[in-house]
Scaffold this motif. Structure first.
Motif, PDB file in Angstrom:
ATOM      1  N   MET A  60      41.845  46.140  40.564  1.00 17.17           N
ATOM      2  CA  MET A  60      41.125  46.061  39.298  1.00 17.17           C
ATOM      3  C   MET A  60      40.665  47.465  38.918  1.00 17.17           C
ATOM      4  O   MET A  60      40.040  48.151  39.730  1.00 17.17           O
ATOM      5  N   ASP A  61      40.990  47.900  37.707  1.00 20.06           N
ATOM      6  CA  ASP A  61      40.530  49.223  37.277  1.00 20.06           C
ATOM      7  C   ASP A  61      39.059  49.144  36.883  1.00 20.06           C
ATOM      8  O   ASP A  61      38.440  48.075  36.951  1.00 20.06           O
ATOM      9  N   ARG A  62      38.499  50.252  36.496  1.00 18.31           N
ATOM     10  CA  ARG A  62      37.063  50.297  36.167  1.00 18.31           C
ATOM     11  C   ARG A  62      36.673  49.329  35.058  1.00 18.31           C
ATOM     12  O   ARG A  62      35.548  48.873  34.992  1.00 18.31           O
ATOM     13  N   GLY A  63      37.618  49.010  34.194  1.00 14.41           N
ATOM     14  CA  GLY A  63      37.345  48.073  33.111  1.00 14.41           C
ATOM     15  C   GLY A  63      37.542  46.620  33.509  1.00 14.41           C
ATOM     16  O   GLY A  63      37.355  45.716  32.709  1.00 14.41           O
ATOM     17  N   GLY A  64      37.930  46.405  34.773  1.00 14.57           N
ATOM     18  CA  GLY A  64      38.134  45.044  35.251  1.00 14.57           C
ATOM     19  C   GLY A  64      39.529  44.505  34.983  1.00 14.57           C
ATOM     20  O   GLY A  64      39.794  43.330  35.214  1.00 14.57           O
ATOM     21  N   VAL A  68      48.961  46.604  38.716  1.00 12.71           N
ATOM     22  CA  VAL A  68      49.893  46.300  39.792  1.00 12.71           C
ATOM     23  C   VAL A  68      50.493  47.606  40.300  1.00 12.71           C
ATOM     24  O   VAL A  68      50.985  48.423  39.527  1.00 12.71           O
ATOM     25  N   VAL A  69      50.440  47.802  41.619  1.00 12.77           N
ATOM     26  CA  VAL A  69      50.917  49.027  42.249  1.00 12.77           C
ATOM     27  C   VAL A  69      51.864  48.657  43.380  1.00 12.77           C
ATOM     28  O   VAL A  69      51.566  47.749  44.165  1.00 12.77           O
ATOM     29  N   ASP A  70      52.988  49.336  43.467  1.00 18.00           N
ATOM     30  CA  ASP A  70      53.874  49.155  44.622  1.00 18.00           C
ATOM     31  C   ASP A  70      53.274  49.893  45.796  1.00 18.00           C
ATOM     32  O   ASP A  70      52.774  51.000  45.651  1.00 18.00           O
TER      33      ASP A  70
END
Length: 114
Positions: A60-64, A68-70
């Motif tokens: 989850m980024d700072r904005g919620g 998706v990351v490999d």
């Protein structure tokens, strides 16, 4: 009580395993297999995981928002290579069992929620 054993391979352990000849590697895997047989009354499930480069992670980024990351979920020189679910009367029983584990040098023990 149920616990999960997380088998953790430090980077050097993985390199040492890769450097073994086939016969030595087969013996090492046979010892681990025998450990599962010896503890079959407590082991209720588990599996070897595929290598970390096959992982997909959702953060989850700072904005919620999900990103998706490999790749593996953590940065580091140790990776969880497998797990087992065990059932025992108490942590001491699990510790006695894990102290005989012949595989990777780190095993994290976590109790499961009831």
């Amino acid at each position: 009580m149920k616990y999960v054993l997380l088998f953790v391979e430090p980077e050097q352990y993985a390199k040492d395993l890769d450097a073994m000849d086939a016969a030595d590697r087969d013996r090492a895997f046979a010892l681990a297999g025998q450990w599962f047989i010896d503890n079959a009354d407590k082991v209720k499930g588990g599996s070897k995981l595929r290598p970390p480069d096959t992982a997909t992670t959702v953060r989850m980024d700072r904005g919620g928002d999900p990103v998706v990351v490999d790749g593996p979920f953590v940065e580091g020189k140790e990776v969880v290579s497998g797990y087992a679910e065990v059932e025992a009367d108490n942590l001491d029983e699990v510790l006695a069992m894990v102290k005989t584990w012949p595989g990777c040098p780190v095993v994290e023990i976590r109790p499961l929620e009831p």
